[in-house]
Design a protein around this motif. Structure first.
Motif, PDB file in Angstrom:
ATOM      1  N   VAL A 277       0.904  -1.236   0.068  1.00 54.77           N
ATOM      2  CA  VAL A 277      -0.209  -0.177   0.064  1.00 54.77           C
ATOM      3  C   VAL A 277       0.829   1.024   0.080  1.00 54.77           C
ATOM      4  O   VAL A 277       0.645   2.287  -0.552  1.00 54.77           O
ATOM      5  N   ALA A 278       1.991   1.397   0.922  1.00 54.95           N
ATOM      6  CA  ALA A 278       2.866   2.521   0.749  1.00 54.95           C
ATOM      7  C   ALA A 278       3.618   2.595  -0.182  1.00 54.95           C
ATOM      8  O   ALA A 278       3.741   3.927  -0.751  1.00 54.95           O
ATOM      9  N   PHE A 279       4.187   1.702  -1.117  1.00 54.18           N
ATOM     10  CA  PHE A 279       4.850   1.807  -2.070  1.00 54.18           C
ATOM     11  C   PHE A 279       4.062   2.129  -3.510  1.00 54.18           C
ATOM     12  O   PHE A 279       4.810   2.756  -4.277  1.00 54.18           O
ATOM     13  N   TYR A 280       2.692   1.650  -3.298  1.00 53.64           N
ATOM     14  CA  TYR A 280       2.017   1.898  -4.725  1.00 53.64           C
ATOM     15  C   TYR A 280       0.753   2.489  -4.345  1.00 53.64           C
ATOM     16  O   TYR A 280      -0.306   2.301  -5.299  1.00 53.64           O
ATOM     17  N   ALA A 281       0.759   3.304  -3.655  1.00 55.83           N
ATOM     18  CA  ALA A 281      -0.467   4.233  -3.249  1.00 55.83           C
ATOM     19  C   ALA A 281      -1.055   5.073  -4.340  1.00 55.83           C
ATOM     20  O   ALA A 281      -2.305   5.166  -4.645  1.00 55.83           O
ATOM     21  N   ASN A 282      -0.224   5.487  -5.240  1.00 60.79           N
ATOM     22  CA  ASN A 282      -0.661   6.116  -6.323  1.00 60.79           C
ATOM     23  C   ASN A 282      -1.465   5.275  -7.391  1.00 60.79           C
ATOM     24  O   ASN A 282      -2.471   5.798  -7.850  1.00 60.79           O
ATOM     25  N   GLN A 283      -0.890   4.060  -7.615  1.00 59.03           N
ATOM     26  CA  GLN A 283      -1.600   3.233  -8.718  1.00 59.03           C
ATOM     27  C   GLN A 283      -2.852   2.709  -7.816  1.00 59.03           C
ATOM     28  O   GLN A 283      -3.945   2.495  -8.548  1.00 59.03           O
ATOM     29  N   ILE A 284      -2.904   2.721  -6.607  1.00 57.59           N
ATOM     30  CA  ILE A 284      -4.185   2.047  -5.963  1.00 57.59           C
ATOM     31  C   ILE A 284      -5.230   3.292  -6.263  1.00 57.59           C
ATOM     32  O   ILE A 284      -6.588   2.925  -6.549  1.00 57.59           O
ATOM     33  N   PHE A 285      -4.985   4.290  -5.978  1.00 56.95           N
ATOM     34  CA  PHE A 285      -5.925   5.842  -6.240  1.00 56.95           C
ATOM     35  C   PHE A 285      -6.330   5.637  -7.549  1.00 56.95           C
ATOM     36  O   PHE A 285      -7.174   6.126  -7.765  1.00 56.95           O
ATOM     37  N   THR A 286      -5.257   5.404  -8.481  1.00 58.68           N
ATOM     38  CA  THR A 286      -5.634   5.673  -9.902  1.00 58.68           C
ATOM     39  C   THR A 286      -6.590   4.491 -10.268  1.00 58.68           C
ATOM     40  O   THR A 286      -7.581   4.592 -11.007  1.00 58.68           O
ATOM     41  N   SER A 341     -15.050  -2.018  -1.816  1.00 60.63           N
ATOM     42  CA  SER A 341     -15.001  -0.838  -2.492  1.00 60.63           C
ATOM     43  C   SER A 341     -14.481  -1.094  -4.141  1.00 60.63           C
ATOM     44  O   SER A 341     -15.197  -0.937  -5.090  1.00 60.63           O
ATOM     45  N   PHE A 342     -13.572  -2.033  -4.208  1.00 57.79           N
ATOM     46  CA  PHE A 342     -12.921  -2.602  -5.464  1.00 57.79           C
ATOM     47  C   PHE A 342     -14.125  -3.555  -6.246  1.00 57.79           C
ATOM     48  O   PHE A 342     -14.285  -3.440  -7.387  1.00 57.79           O
ATOM     49  N   LEU A 343     -14.909  -4.283  -5.174  1.00 57.02           N
ATOM     50  CA  LEU A 343     -15.618  -5.490  -5.879  1.00 57.02           C
ATOM     51  C   LEU A 343     -16.786  -4.528  -6.170  1.00 57.02           C
ATOM     52  O   LEU A 343     -17.335  -4.768  -7.314  1.00 57.02           O
ATOM     53  N   MET A 344     -17.280  -3.501  -5.555  1.00 56.23           N
ATOM     54  CA  MET A 344     -18.290  -2.703  -6.187  1.00 56.23           C
ATOM     55  C   MET A 344     -18.076  -2.061  -7.634  1.00 56.23           C
ATOM     56  O   MET A 344     -18.761  -2.186  -8.415  1.00 56.23           O
ATOM     57  N   LEU A 359     -10.397   5.448  -0.487  1.00 59.58           N
ATOM     58  CA  LEU A 359      -9.662   6.320   0.277  1.00 59.58           C
ATOM     59  C   LEU A 359      -9.814   6.234   1.665  1.00 59.58           C
ATOM     60  O   LEU A 359      -9.068   6.186   2.579  1.00 59.58           O
ATOM     61  N   SER A 360     -11.369   6.103   1.862  1.00 57.84           N
ATOM     62  CA  SER A 360     -11.484   5.847   3.377  1.00 57.84           C
ATOM     63  C   SER A 360     -11.047   4.720   4.022  1.00 57.84           C
ATOM     64  O   SER A 360     -10.613   4.543   5.250  1.00 57.84           O
ATOM     65  N   GLY A 361     -11.328   3.494   3.094  1.00 59.63           N
ATOM     66  CA  GLY A 361     -10.553   2.379   3.635  1.00 59.63           C
ATOM     67  C   GLY A 361      -9.149   2.195   3.832  1.00 59.63           C
ATOM     68  O   GLY A 361      -8.749   1.724   4.970  1.00 59.63           O
ATOM     69  N   LEU A 362      -8.253   2.947   3.171  1.00 62.39           N
ATOM     70  CA  LEU A 362      -6.934   2.969   3.108  1.00 62.39           C
ATOM     71  C   LEU A 362      -6.457   3.994   4.212  1.00 62.39           C
ATOM     72  O   LEU A 362      -5.308   3.821   5.074  1.00 62.39           O
ATOM     73  N   LEU A 363      -7.166   5.066   4.571  1.00 66.62           N
ATOM     74  CA  LEU A 363      -7.017   6.023   5.784  1.00 66.62           C
ATOM     75  C   LEU A 363      -7.075   5.245   7.189  1.00 66.62           C
ATOM     76  O   LEU A 363      -6.332   5.222   7.988  1.00 66.62           O
ATOM     77  N   MET A 416      -2.686  -6.676  -7.817  1.00 68.83           N
ATOM     78  CA  MET A 416      -3.500  -5.854  -8.382  1.00 68.83           C
ATOM     79  C   MET A 416      -4.026  -6.167  -9.553  1.00 68.83           C
ATOM     80  O   MET A 416      -5.200  -5.995 -10.042  1.00 68.83           O
ATOM     81  N   ASP A 417      -3.091  -6.530 -10.672  1.00 64.99           N
ATOM     82  CA  ASP A 417      -3.403  -7.081 -11.856  1.00 64.99           C
ATOM     83  C   ASP A 417      -4.476  -8.158 -12.046  1.00 64.99           C
ATOM     84  O   ASP A 417      -5.443  -8.114 -12.703  1.00 64.99           O
ATOM     85  N   TRP A 418      -4.277  -9.011 -11.098  1.00 67.85           N
ATOM     86  CA  TRP A 418      -5.226 -10.270 -10.826  1.00 67.85           C
ATOM     87  C   TRP A 418      -6.542  -9.804 -10.486  1.00 67.85           C
ATOM     88  O   TRP A 418      -7.600 -10.017 -11.138  1.00 67.85           O
ATOM     89  N   SER A 419      -6.740  -9.173  -9.357  1.00 72.08           N
ATOM     90  CA  SER A 419      -7.932  -8.685  -8.736  1.00 72.08           C
ATOM     91  C   SER A 419      -7.770  -7.801  -7.316  1.00 72.08           C
ATOM     92  O   SER A 419      -7.232  -8.023  -6.456  1.00 72.08           O
ATOM     93  N   PRO A 420      -7.889  -6.485  -7.849  1.00 67.35           N
ATOM     94  CA  PRO A 420      -7.825  -5.369  -6.511  1.00 67.35           C
ATOM     95  C   PRO A 420      -8.752  -5.851  -5.324  1.00 67.35           C
ATOM     96  O   PRO A 420      -8.118  -5.804  -4.160  1.00 67.35           O
ATOM     97  N   SER A 421     -10.104  -6.381  -5.537  1.00 62.54           N
ATOM     98  CA  SER A 421     -10.644  -6.707  -4.215  1.00 62.54           C
ATOM     99  C   SER A 421     -10.169  -8.010  -3.876  1.00 62.54           C
ATOM    100  O   SER A 421     -10.114  -8.024  -2.661  1.00 62.54           O
ATOM    101  N   GLY A 422      -9.640  -8.841  -4.316  1.00 63.12           N
ATOM    102  CA  GLY A 422      -8.891 -10.168  -3.879  1.00 63.12           C
ATOM    103  C   GLY A 422      -7.677  -9.822  -3.129  1.00 63.12           C
ATOM    104  O   GLY A 422      -7.379 -10.490  -2.437  1.00 63.12           O
ATOM    105  N   THR A 423      -6.810  -8.745  -3.657  1.00 61.35           N
ATOM    106  CA  THR A 423      -5.642  -8.369  -3.162  1.00 61.35           C
ATOM    107  C   THR A 423      -5.982  -7.894  -1.636  1.00 61.35           C
ATOM    108  O   THR A 423      -5.140  -8.566  -0.727  1.00 61.35           O
ATOM    109  N   PHE A 424      -6.967  -7.087  -1.484  1.00 62.15           N
ATOM    110  CA  PHE A 424      -7.202  -6.468  -0.084  1.00 62.15           C
ATOM    111  C   PHE A 424      -7.827  -7.700   0.875  1.00 62.15           C
ATOM    112  O   PHE A 424      -7.742  -7.741   2.150  1.00 62.15           O
TER     113      PHE A 424
END
Length: 473
Positions: A277-286, A341-344, A359-363, A416-424
Motif C-alpha cells: 500500500v505504501a509503495f504503490y499508493a498512487n496506483q491504488i488511487f488511480t 469498494s473494488f468489488l463494487m 480512500l476511507s478504507g486506506l486511511l 492488483m492486476d489479478w484482482s484489486p478486491s482479492g488483493t485486499f
C-alpha cells in the motif's frame, strides 16, 4: 539567619544537580536527533516510489514488472544490510555503521538521479536499501544504548515517528517535485547526519565491548554529566550485561516461545500489506478512479504523523496487547472496506462512491497500522527476549521483516492486476492471523491491562473467515 543560611546551602547543591542533569539530557537529545536522522532517511526511501510511479514508468518506459523490481529491490538491499549490520556495528562501532549507511544511501540517490534506464535505477534503489537495512538495526540499538532509563521509552518511540515523518514528507513533496529532484532531497538527512556524527559520542556499550576503557568513561560522562553515582551505576550495568550470543543460540528450547512470537508478529505485520500500500499508493488511487491522486496521497501521508505520535504515548499507558488488538481490528476493517469498494467497481455498483470508499478504507488501514501494528511489535521484541540474546534476536527478526517487505512489495502489482478486491481480501486475512497470534501467543507476557479484554476464540475467527468467503463468492 543560621536556618536561612542552612536552607540556602542545601538548595545550591540541588540546583547544581538539576542544572547538570538538564545539560546531560540536552546532550542525549542532541545525540538522539543525529541518530534518528537515519530513521528519517529510512522513511524517505520507503515513501519514494509511491508518488513517482507514473512519472518514472512514463519517462523511462518501464513495464509493471520492471517497476515492481524497482520498488521491491529496496527490500532486497535491506535484507543484505540486515544480515551484515550486526558485524558492521560490532566492527566499526555504532557511529561508524551510521557513516557507512549514509554513504550507501547518498550513492544510491545519486544513481537514481542520473538513471536513464532500469539498470542504474535498480542499482541506486538497491544501494539505498542496503543503507536503510543497516539504519534499521543500528539506530534503535544506539538510541537504546545512550539513553538514560527514565527517557529511554520516549526516545525509542522517536525512531518510529521519524520513519513516518520521512515517509509522509516524501509522499507529500513528491506530488510537487519532479522525480529526479525528489531523489536529491533524500541526500539531505544523510549529509546532516554525517556532519552531526562528528560532534556526538560513540555508544558506551560498544566501547566497553571493545575494551576502550578511557573512551567508555568519557562517553558516560558526556551522556550523564558529572553525576558520579549515575556514571558508576550505568558502567556496572553495562559491564554486567555484555554478551556474545549468536543467532544459533536462539534456537534453544527456552527461547522458542519468544522466537515464535517475535517472528510471527513481524511476519503477519508485513503480510498485512503495509509495504504494498505504501509503495504503490498512487496506483491504488488511480485504479479506484481518482482523476488526480495528489489530494488522496497527501491525505494518506498526513494522517500517519499525528497518529504515530499518539501511539508513542498510548503504548505505555494502555498496554501493548490492547493497542495491538485495536490496531489489528482497525487494519482489518480498512482492508475489508477497500476490498468491498473494488468489488463494487468490478460489478459497476455505485461507481461515484468507489474512490471515496477506497480512500476511507486506506486511511483507516494506515491510521490503524500506525497506532499499533507499526510500533508495538518492535517494542515487544525489546521486551520478550532475554538481554543475552537480544542482539542476535534483533538481527533475525530484522532479516525476516525485510524478507516479508520484499515479498509484499514485489507481488503487489501482480496481485492488483489479478484482482484489486482479492488483493485486499488476502491482506485482511493475514491481519486476522496477526489478531489471533496476538491474542493467543502473547498471553504469557505479564501485563495487567491485557486481562480486562475478552479474547476471541479460534472458533470465532474460523467462522468469521468463512463468512467473508461466502460474501465474496
Amino acid at each position: 539567619m543560621g536556618l536561612e543560611n542552612g536552607e540556602s546551602s542545601m538548595k545550591e547543591p540541588l540546583l547544581l544537580h538539576h542544572a547538570k542533569k538538564t545539560r546531560s539530557l540536552e546532550v542525549v537529545f542532541l545525540t538522539t536527533f543525529v541518530a534518528v536522522l537515519g530513521s528519517y532517511e529510512f522513511g524517505s526511501c520507503m515513501g519514494y516510489s509511491a508518488p513517482v510511479q507514473s512519472a518514472i514508468t512514463k519517462e523511462l518506459h518501464l513495464s509493471i514488472a520492471e517497476f515492481s523490481v524497482f520498488g521491491s529491490i529496496l527490500n532486497v538491499g535491506a535484507m543484505i544490510g540486515a544480515i551484515t549490520s550486526g558485524r558492521i556495528a560490532d566492527f566499526m562501532g555504532r557511529t561508524g555503521a551510521m557513516r557507512i549507511s549514509s554513504g550507501f544511501s547518498i550513492t544510491g540517490w545519486i544513481a537514481i538521479y542520473f538513471s536513464k534506464g532500469a539498470l542504474l535505477l535498480d542499482i541506486g534503489r538497491f544501494l539505498c536499501g542496503y543503507g536503510i537495512g543497516i539504519f534499521a538495526y543500528v539506530v534503535p540499538i544506539y538510541v537504546g544504548e545512550i539513553a538514560p532509563k527514565d527517557v529511554r521509552g520516549g526516545l525509542a518511540a522517536l525512531n518510529q515517528l521519524m520513519i513516518v515523518i520521512g515517509a509522509s514528507t516524501t509522499f507529500v513533496v513528491g506530488t510537487a517535485l519532479e522525480w529526479r529532484i525528489l531523489a536529491l532531497t533524500g541526500i539531505i538527512p544523510c549529509l546532516i547526519q554525517l556532519l552531526g556524527l562528528n560532534f556526538i559520542c560513540e555508544s558506551p556499550r560498544w566501547l566497553a565491548k571493545v575494551g576502550s576503557e578511557k573512551e567508555f568513561y568519557s562517553a558516560l560522562k558526556r551522556l550523564h554529566g558529572d553525576d558520579e553515582d549515575a556514571v558508576s551505576h550505568e558502567a556496572n550495568e553495562i559491564q554486567k550485561h555484555q554478551s556474545n550470543a549468536t543467532m544459533l543460540d536462539l534456537f534453544q528450547t527456552r527461547y522458542m516461545h519468544s522466537i515464535i512470537i517475535g517472528v510471527g508478529l513481524m511476519m503477519f505485520q508485513q503480510f498485512g500489506g503495509i509495504n504494498g500500500v505504501a509503495f504503490y499508493a498512487n496506483q491504488i488511487f488511480t485504479s479506484a478512479g481518482f482523476s488526480s491522486s495528489k489530494i488522496a496521497i497527501i491525505a494518506f501521508a498526513s494522517i500517519q504523523i499525528p497518529i504515530t505520535a499518539v501511539s508513542a504515548f498510548l503504548v505505555d499507558n494502555c498496554g501493548r496487547k490492547p493497542l495491538l488488538l485495536a490496531s489489528s481490528t482497525g487494519t482489518f476493517l480498512g482492508c475489508f472496506i477497500a476490498a468491498i469498494s473494488f468489488l463494487m467497481k468490478e460489478h459497476n455498483l455505485l461507481q461515484q462512491w468507489v474512490p471515496l470508499l477506497v480512500l476511507s478504507g486506506l486511511l483507516i488501514f494506515v491510521g490503524s497500522f500506525a497506532i499499533g501494528m507499526g510500533a508495538v511489535p518492535w517494542v515487544l521484541l525489546s521486551e520478550i527476549f532475554p538481554i543475552n540474546v537480544k542482539g542476535a534476536a534483533g538481527s533475525l527478526v530484522n532479516l525476516e521483516h525485510w524478507f516479508g517487505a520484499w515479498a509484499v512489495s514485489y507481488t503487489f502489482n501482480f496481485l492488483m492486476d489479478w484482482s484489486p478486491s482479492g488483493t485486499f481480501l488476502v491482506y485482511s486475512e493475514f491481519v486476522q492471523l496477526l489478531l489471533f497470534l496476538s491474542t493467543k501467543l502473547c498471553q504469557k507476557l505479564k501485563e495487567e491491562p491485557w486481562k480486562k479484554y475478552k479474547l476471541p476464540s479460534i472458533l470465532q475467527v474460523h467462522n468469521f473467515y468463512h463468512f467473508q468467503i461466502k460474501l465474496f463468492n
